[in-house]
Design a protein around this motif. Structure first.
Motif, short mmCIF file in Angstrom:
data_model
loop_
_atom_site.label_atom_id
_atom_site.label_comp_id
_atom_site.label_asym_id
_atom_site.label_seq_id
_atom_site.Cartn_x
_atom_site.Cartn_y
_atom_site.Cartn_z
N GLU A 70 -3.60 15.62 -8.75
CA GLU A 70 -4.73 15.06 -9.49
C GLU A 70 -6.05 15.42 -8.81
OE1 GLU A 70 -2.69 11.16 -11.60
OE2 GLU A 70 -3.53 10.93 -9.58
N PHE A 71 -6.08 15.37 -7.50
CA PHE A 71 -7.29 15.74 -6.76
C PHE A 71 -7.64 17.21 -7.00
CE2 PHE A 71 -9.39 17.40 -2.96
CZ PHE A 71 -10.52 16.60 -2.93
N ILE A 72 -6.62 18.06 -6.95
CA ILE A 72 -6.85 19.50 -7.10
C ILE A 72 -7.34 19.85 -8.50
CG2 ILE A 72 -5.68 21.75 -7.17
CD1 ILE A 72 -3.88 20.62 -4.84
N ILE A 73 -6.73 19.24 -9.54
CA ILE A 73 -7.12 19.62 -10.91
C ILE A 73 -8.25 18.75 -11.46
CG2 ILE A 73 -4.84 20.56 -11.40
CD1 ILE A 73 -4.45 18.13 -13.31
N GLY A 74 -8.58 17.66 -10.77
CA GLY A 74 -9.72 16.84 -11.16
C GLY A 74 -9.48 15.92 -12.34
N ARG A 75 -8.23 15.55 -12.58
CA ARG A 75 -7.96 14.59 -13.64
C ARG A 75 -6.59 13.95 -13.42
NH1 ARG A 75 -4.56 15.95 -17.63
NH2 ARG A 75 -4.01 18.11 -17.96
N GLU A 76 -6.33 12.86 -14.15
CA GLU A 76 -5.08 12.13 -14.02
C GLU A 76 -3.92 12.92 -14.62
OE1 GLU A 76 -3.09 7.81 -15.18
OE2 GLU A 76 -5.19 8.20 -15.68
N ILE A 77 -2.76 12.81 -13.98
CA ILE A 77 -1.53 13.43 -14.45
C ILE A 77 -0.74 12.37 -15.20
CG2 ILE A 77 0.70 14.40 -13.71
CD1 ILE A 77 -1.62 16.28 -13.19
N ALA A 78 -0.30 12.69 -16.42
CA ALA A 78 0.45 11.72 -17.21
C ALA A 78 1.96 11.91 -17.10
CB ALA A 78 0.04 11.81 -18.68
N GLY A 79 2.41 13.15 -16.88
CA GLY A 79 3.84 13.38 -16.92
C GLY A 79 4.33 14.35 -15.88
N GLY A 80 5.63 14.53 -15.88
CA GLY A 80 6.21 15.43 -14.91
C GLY A 80 7.66 15.75 -15.15
N ARG A 81 8.19 16.51 -14.20
CA ARG A 81 9.58 16.93 -14.23
C ARG A 81 9.99 17.23 -12.79
NH1 ARG A 81 12.96 22.04 -15.27
NH2 ARG A 81 11.48 23.00 -13.89
N GLN A 82 11.20 16.87 -12.44
CA GLN A 82 11.68 17.13 -11.09
C GLN A 82 12.17 18.58 -10.97
OE1 GLN A 82 10.49 13.88 -9.48
NE2 GLN A 82 11.73 15.18 -8.20
N HIS A 83 11.87 19.20 -9.83
CA HIS A 83 12.29 20.58 -9.58
C HIS A 83 13.81 20.68 -9.64
CE1 HIS A 83 11.81 24.63 -8.34
NE2 HIS A 83 12.29 24.46 -7.13
#
Length: 180
Positions: free
Chosen positions: A77-90
């Protein structure tokens, strides 16, 4: 390096993909790219301008270690400058501990529940659904993964030529269409 091409293809179909990124390297099988790389930052900027979603690609250890996922999300979030809503595990790493970790990290949707060695409907559906913790429904939407690219192309998986991979993809598209 193909973010411009993929997001342009999305745009031509009035769609927008989600791109999952790892914010750090923790395990020998985790990606080693650096989110601070100028080339990667340029790619992420292109994706965001085109309306693509940026999600967290949790490291292998973050599927079961308290605090890792939250830290990885904060870093991204810090790097892209906005909140992350979702994801996926590697590599779709998911244990009994993973769901509470996703909840603690305030993840709103997940796309981990798919096969890492096969293609198809692991959850019995391609429709998003609310996850359960064994007792009750939780505020985490699962968007099932039907086909992971590495299943098609890695030698340790199927190692399919592109034409055979496309036939498999078409079969899944036809099945999805047939089931609305």
């Amino acid at each position: 390096g193909n973010f411009n091409y993929i997001s342009g293809l999305d745009h031509s179909f009035a769609a927008a993909s989600t791109f999952f990124f790892v914010s750090r390297h923790r395990h020998k099988l985790d990606p080693t790219y650096k989110m601070t790389s100028p080339l990667l930052r340029k790619g992420v900027d292109i994706l965001q301008r085109r309306g693509c979603d940026i999600g967290l690609h949790g490291t292998i250890p973050s599927a079961g270690n308290s605090g890792f996922l939250e830290l990885e999300k904060e870093e991204l979030e810090f790097i892209i400058g906005r909140e992350i809503a979702g994801g996926r595990q590697h590599y779709l790493c998911y244990t009994d501990a993973t769901l509470p970790l996703w909840q603690a990290a305030n993840i709103k949707y997940d796309s981990t529940l798919g096969f890492s060695d096969y293609t198809g409907y692991r959850c019995g559906t391609s429709f998003p659904f609310q996850l359960h913790d064994g007792e009750k429904q939780v505020a985490l939407l699962e968007i099932p993964l039907i086909l992971m690219d590495t299943v098609l192309f890695l030698e340790s998986k199927r190692h399919l030529p592109a034409a055979d991979a496309w036939r498999l993809i078409e079969r899944h598209l036809q099945e999805t269409r047939a089931n609305n």
